[in-house]
Design a protein around this motif. Structure first.
Motif, PDB file in Angstrom:
ATOM      1  N   LEU A 155       0.835  -1.205   0.000  1.00  0.00           N
ATOM      2  CA  LEU A 155       0.000   0.000   0.000  1.00  0.00           C
ATOM      3  C   LEU A 155       0.869   1.254   0.000  1.00  0.00           C
ATOM      4  O   LEU A 155       0.607   2.209  -0.746  1.00  0.00           O
ATOM      5  N   PHE A 156       1.907   1.266   0.830  1.00  0.00           N
ATOM      6  CA  PHE A 156       2.799   2.421   0.869  1.00  0.00           C
ATOM      7  C   PHE A 156       3.458   2.628  -0.498  1.00  0.00           C
ATOM      8  O   PHE A 156       3.623   3.768  -0.953  1.00  0.00           O
ATOM      9  N   ALA A 157       3.838   1.521  -1.135  1.00  0.00           N
ATOM     10  CA  ALA A 157       4.451   1.619  -2.463  1.00  0.00           C
ATOM     11  C   ALA A 157       3.457   2.186  -3.474  1.00  0.00           C
ATOM     12  O   ALA A 157       3.827   2.989  -4.339  1.00  0.00           O
ATOM     13  N   HIS A 158       2.197   1.771  -3.344  1.00  0.00           N
ATOM     14  CA  HIS A 158       1.155   2.298  -4.236  1.00  0.00           C
ATOM     15  C   HIS A 158       0.980   3.804  -4.030  1.00  0.00           C
ATOM     16  O   HIS A 158       0.914   4.565  -5.010  1.00  0.00           O
ATOM     17  N   LEU A 159       0.930   4.248  -2.775  1.00  0.00           N
ATOM     18  CA  LEU A 159       0.784   5.681  -2.499  1.00  0.00           C
ATOM     19  C   LEU A 159       1.974   6.459  -3.044  1.00  0.00           C
ATOM     20  O   LEU A 159       1.818   7.549  -3.610  1.00  0.00           O
ATOM     21  N   HIS A 215       1.806   9.372   7.469  1.00  0.00           N
ATOM     22  CA  HIS A 215       0.408   9.804   7.446  1.00  0.00           C
ATOM     23  C   HIS A 215      -0.523   8.609   7.238  1.00  0.00           C
ATOM     24  O   HIS A 215      -1.585   8.532   7.853  1.00  0.00           O
ATOM     25  N   ALA A 216      -0.130   7.689   6.347  1.00  0.00           N
ATOM     26  CA  ALA A 216      -0.967   6.511   6.088  1.00  0.00           C
ATOM     27  C   ALA A 216      -1.056   5.626   7.329  1.00  0.00           C
ATOM     28  O   ALA A 216      -2.134   5.114   7.670  1.00  0.00           O
ATOM     29  N   VAL A 221       1.468   6.824  -6.841  1.00  0.00           N
ATOM     30  CA  VAL A 221       0.385   7.640  -7.403  1.00  0.00           C
ATOM     31  C   VAL A 221       0.416   9.095  -6.938  1.00  0.00           C
ATOM     32  O   VAL A 221      -0.167   9.967  -7.593  1.00  0.00           O
ATOM     33  N   VAL A 222       1.071   9.367  -5.809  1.00  0.00           N
ATOM     34  CA  VAL A 222       1.164  10.745  -5.334  1.00  0.00           C
ATOM     35  C   VAL A 222       2.448  11.364  -5.885  1.00  0.00           C
ATOM     36  O   VAL A 222       3.544  10.857  -5.607  1.00  0.00           O
ATOM     37  N   PRO A 223       2.350  12.431  -6.665  1.00  0.00           N
ATOM     38  CA  PRO A 223       3.548  13.059  -7.231  1.00  0.00           C
ATOM     39  C   PRO A 223       4.579  13.398  -6.155  1.00  0.00           C
ATOM     40  O   PRO A 223       4.226  13.856  -5.059  1.00  0.00           O
ATOM     41  N   LYS A 224       5.824  13.154  -6.462  1.00  0.00           N
ATOM     42  CA  LYS A 224       6.894  13.336  -5.481  1.00  0.00           C
ATOM     43  C   LYS A 224       6.917  14.744  -4.913  1.00  0.00           C
ATOM     44  O   LYS A 224       7.145  14.934  -3.710  1.00  0.00           O
TER      45      LYS A 224
END
Length: 489
Positions: free
Chosen positions: A403-407, A430-431, A410-413
């Motif tokens: 999940l962390f890898a997915h975030l 935060h997650a 998908v979230v721009p650096k």
């Protein structure tokens, strides 16, 4: 029983600490705290966390105190709920605790408290005498042993920071967005100061623990307001003001308030499971010193006293591999930190006095009814990694890492540090806060409360009495280090 564990009944020697009788209110004089005779006073002690502001890793519940209490009320009903928590509050810090504390040579207890003891959200501004009775009780027990106390507002409506210990139940510091919340706490401090003005055993007031104000300017405005409000009824007691970003950042502080000590917190990641082990190398010692000096630069530049309001390692349990070696490294780290503090005689308050085995000077024995009841639940809670403090996430990494890898994907650096408190918290943090420490923890809170359901009054009495000092074990090496430091002045 492990070598570092000593039953309290076999280890306490209630001897007078031999200190001068407290007979005057402390005040600030240059870089020092002084008494009425202008003699310097270095405050050395601990916070009594988990008592009037409960925290998950200290007493075992998951998530936030108000959610824990709501689940317990539903499970127990009002009468048994009141009975259990009244006993818990009374037993957590008794006359014996004050004697034990003083016998270590320490001279000051920091008392964290939750605003909910003093007013209800549906009845703001109407103060509850029950809260003041509990605060009076611990202040008076310390006074009887010639101990100072610092009154620490640890949780406010909306939360002054984003973490569990401000008891907001959310991951944003809403206190800074609502003037109504701030007004209520200004008024609460007026009432507290009115009641404790002239009390020589109160070293001072710590108006806000570990604030985390995204704009930085709101904190400054609040401090100016609370200083003026407190001085209107109590012109004499010291204020202990925490820096922003969890008491680690004074970069935006612009002015020095009168009779004020500025407070930093100095936790080292080398004292935590997730950090690199302390080995005493020159590089690590230099890092410790640089980190400390960065936090106190404001105080050094302005010639004002320093108070380290919180610090201390998390200790490995006897069930962990190589726990003795791990803990020796952490005791060595603590000794090095105290050495740094002694160089300029700063005051300090270690975290924490009593808990269920993570950091406390004393901790509840595994053989008590409370620990036996909670043992399977605590093991489950640890394996799920729901508490942020001192946890190891190895059992759930395979679940959350994708999940962390997915975030991260998908979230721009360039946007990953947009959410405050960055850069202190990264996207992953935060997650974790939302998924484990809030959502999962709330469900686990219901599960824990079910363990207390159908308990009789006698059983509830025994569970609460597990926190009495005589049912605790002292962490021998930790207390010896603190005692030795207290002898060095």
């Amino acid at each position: 029983m492990a070598p570092h564990e000593i039953p309290i009944t076999e280890s306490i020697s209630f001897k007078s600490a031999g200190r001068k009788k407290i007979d005057s209110i402390l005040r600030v004089h240059g870089t020092q705290i002084v008494d009425g005779r202008n003699d310097p006073v270095v405050l050395k002690g601990a916070g009594v966390g988990g008592h009037l502001n409960m925290e998950n890793f200290i007493t075992g519940f998951p998530g936030h105190e108000h959610e824990h209490r709501a689940a317990m009320l539903e499970a127990l009903g009002q009468e048994k709920y009141d009975f259990f928590f009244d006993k818990f509050h009374d037993y957590f810090f008794t006359d014996s605790d004050a004697k034990f504390f003083a016998a270590r040579g320490l001279n000051c207890l920091r008392i964290p408290f939750n605003y909910r003891h003093f007013e209800d959200d549906l009845n703001p501004g109407v103060y509850k005498e029950s809260g003041f009775r509990m605060l009076d009780r611990i202040v008076n027990r310390c006074a009887a042993e010639n101990l100072y106390t610092v009154l620490d507002l640890h949780a406010v409506p909306g939360g002054q920071n984003q973490d569990w210990h401000s008891d907001s139940g959310v991951h944003k510091a809403m206190f800074w967005q609502f003037k109504e919340f701030q007004d209520r706490m200004i008024n609460l401090w007026i009432e507290i100061a009115r009641r404790y003005r002239g009390n020589v055993y109160v070293a001072g007031y710590n108006p806000l623990n570990e604030p985390s104000d995204p704009d930085h300017t709101n904190l400054q405005a609040f401090y100016k307001r609370v200083e003026q409000a407190i001085r209107s009824v109590d012109p004499n007691h010291i204020l202990f003001l925490d820096g922003n970003m969890y008491a680690m950042d004074f970069e935006h502080f612009k002015e020095i308030l009168p009779n004020t000590v500025y407070a930093m917190h100095d936790y080292s990641t080398m004292g935590f499971p997730s950090g690199r082990q302390y080995d005493g190398s020159a590089a690590q010692n230099a890092h410790l010193k640089r980190s400390f000096e960065r936090k106190v630069k404001f105080m050094r530049d302005h010639g004002v006293p320093i108070w380290n309001g919180e610090f201390g390692p998390v200790y490995a349990s006897t069930s962990e591999t190589d726990y003795a070696m791990t803990n020796q490294c952490r005791y060595n780290l603590l000794q090095k930190q105290l050495e740094v503090y002694r160089e300029t005689d700063i005051s300090w308050s270690i975290w924490t006095y009593k808990d269920i085995g993570m950091q406390g000077m004393v901790y509840v024995s595994p053989e008590t009814p409370y620990m036996k009841l909670l043992a399977p639940f605590l093991a489950k809670k640890a394996s799920l990694g729901v508490d942020f403090w001192g946890r190891d996430n190895k059992d759930v990494k395979h679940i959350y890492d994708p999940l962390f890898a997915h975030l991260d994907e998908v979230v721009p650096k360039h946007l990953q540090n947009k959410r405050f408190p960055s850069p202190l918290w990264e996207l992953k943090r935060h997650a974790e806060r939302v998924l484990r420490e809030m959502l999962l923890s709330e469900y686990l809170g219901f599960e824990m409360a079910e363990l207390f359901k159908e308990k009789t009054f006698d059983e509830l009495e025994a569970l609460a009495a597990s926190f009495k000092l005589e049912n605790c074990i002292q962490r021998k090496e930790l207390n010896e280090i603190l005692e030795q430091d207290s002898k060095l002045g």
